[in-house]
Design an enzyme around this catalytic site. Sequence first.
Site, PDB file in Angstrom:
ATOM      1  N   SER A 112       0.830  -1.202   0.000  1.00 37.56           N
ATOM      2  CA  SER A 112       0.000   0.000   0.000  1.00 37.56           C
ATOM      3  C   SER A 112       0.871   1.262   0.000  1.00 37.56           C
ATOM      4  O   SER A 112       1.673   1.438  -0.907  1.00 37.56           O
ATOM      5  CB  SER A 112      -0.983  -0.078   1.183  1.00 37.56           C
ATOM      6  OG  SER A 112      -2.084   0.779   1.001  1.00 37.56           O
ATOM      7  N   ASP A 170      -9.741  -4.965  -4.497  1.00 39.34           N
ATOM      8  CA  ASP A 170      -9.175  -4.049  -3.497  1.00 39.34           C
ATOM      9  C   ASP A 170     -10.013  -2.775  -3.455  1.00 39.34           C
ATOM     10  O   ASP A 170     -10.108  -2.054  -4.448  1.00 39.34           O
ATOM     11  CB  ASP A 170      -7.724  -3.728  -3.850  1.00 39.34           C
ATOM     12  CG  ASP A 170      -6.970  -3.044  -2.713  1.00 39.34           C
ATOM     13  OD1 ASP A 170      -7.587  -2.264  -1.956  1.00 39.34           O
ATOM     14  OD2 ASP A 170      -5.756  -3.291  -2.598  1.00 39.34           O
ATOM     15  N   HIS A 197      -7.574  -5.886  -0.113  1.00 38.21           N
ATOM     16  CA  HIS A 197      -6.415  -5.105   0.320  1.00 38.21           C
ATOM     17  C   HIS A 197      -5.594  -5.878   1.349  1.00 38.21           C
ATOM     18  O   HIS A 197      -5.674  -5.630   2.551  1.00 38.21           O
ATOM     19  CB  HIS A 197      -6.914  -3.770   0.900  1.00 38.21           C
ATOM     20  CG  HIS A 197      -5.835  -2.733   1.008  1.00 38.21           C
ATOM     21  ND1 HIS A 197      -5.173  -2.232  -0.096  1.00 38.21           N
ATOM     22  CD2 HIS A 197      -5.304  -2.090   2.078  1.00 38.21           C
ATOM     23  CE1 HIS A 197      -4.291  -1.323   0.293  1.00 38.21           C
ATOM     24  NE2 HIS A 197      -4.355  -1.226   1.615  1.00 38.21           N
TER      25      HIS A 197
END
Length: 222
Positions: A112, A170, A197
């Site tokens: 991320s 995601d 995610h």
Amino acid sequence: GAAMAEARPLRLLALHGYRQSARRLRQRTGALRKALRGRAELVPIDAPHRLPAGAEDDPDGDDPPRGWWFSGPGTFEAGEAAAAPAGLEESLSAVAAALAEHGPFDGLLGFSQGAALAAMVCALRARGDPRFPVTFAVLVAAFASRAPAHGHFYREPIALPSLHVVGDTDAVIAAALSRELAQCFVEPVVLSHPGGHFIPAAAAQKKAYLEFLERFCPGQGQ
């Protein structure tokens, strides 16, 4: 010789996501670390910026949430074209320090916001920045920073081997954003998974990670 090259696993400096920490990343990568055992080890570090504790955080905990940079005062939104992003230089310095102090490292693994930072490090490395002796990167749920001040990272193709792990569902970092970043790299390898995610480590992904990592020998980048 060949025996020497097999002497140790690849070492990956691991960069956590926004509101995470080294300890949280370690907790959430158990399956991945098991999948890579003997081939690669992950060494997570904390981002330098502490965040205000949120409702889900233990206010008295010794593991505050952290971030690599901000798009607004004390906040971060991946989709925001921040006019005055803050904190990135400290994070680049923290990565450089970790590579120097805890090395040698072979590559980076980012998740991320940590993957977005890792991509920036790749860009600097590809331009010959001596602070970042890494050979490759594994970028999970990555994105390109929308801040105009960060645009220079993406102006030329990033010539460093990269594996881009994209979750089709995601909801935090849309798959399209990760694919868009992959196109900034020279010959990126893109691994899609049906999940959201997180850092996937099921059989199909394990195979893809190992195939990518097979291209590298410990100590190549030094």
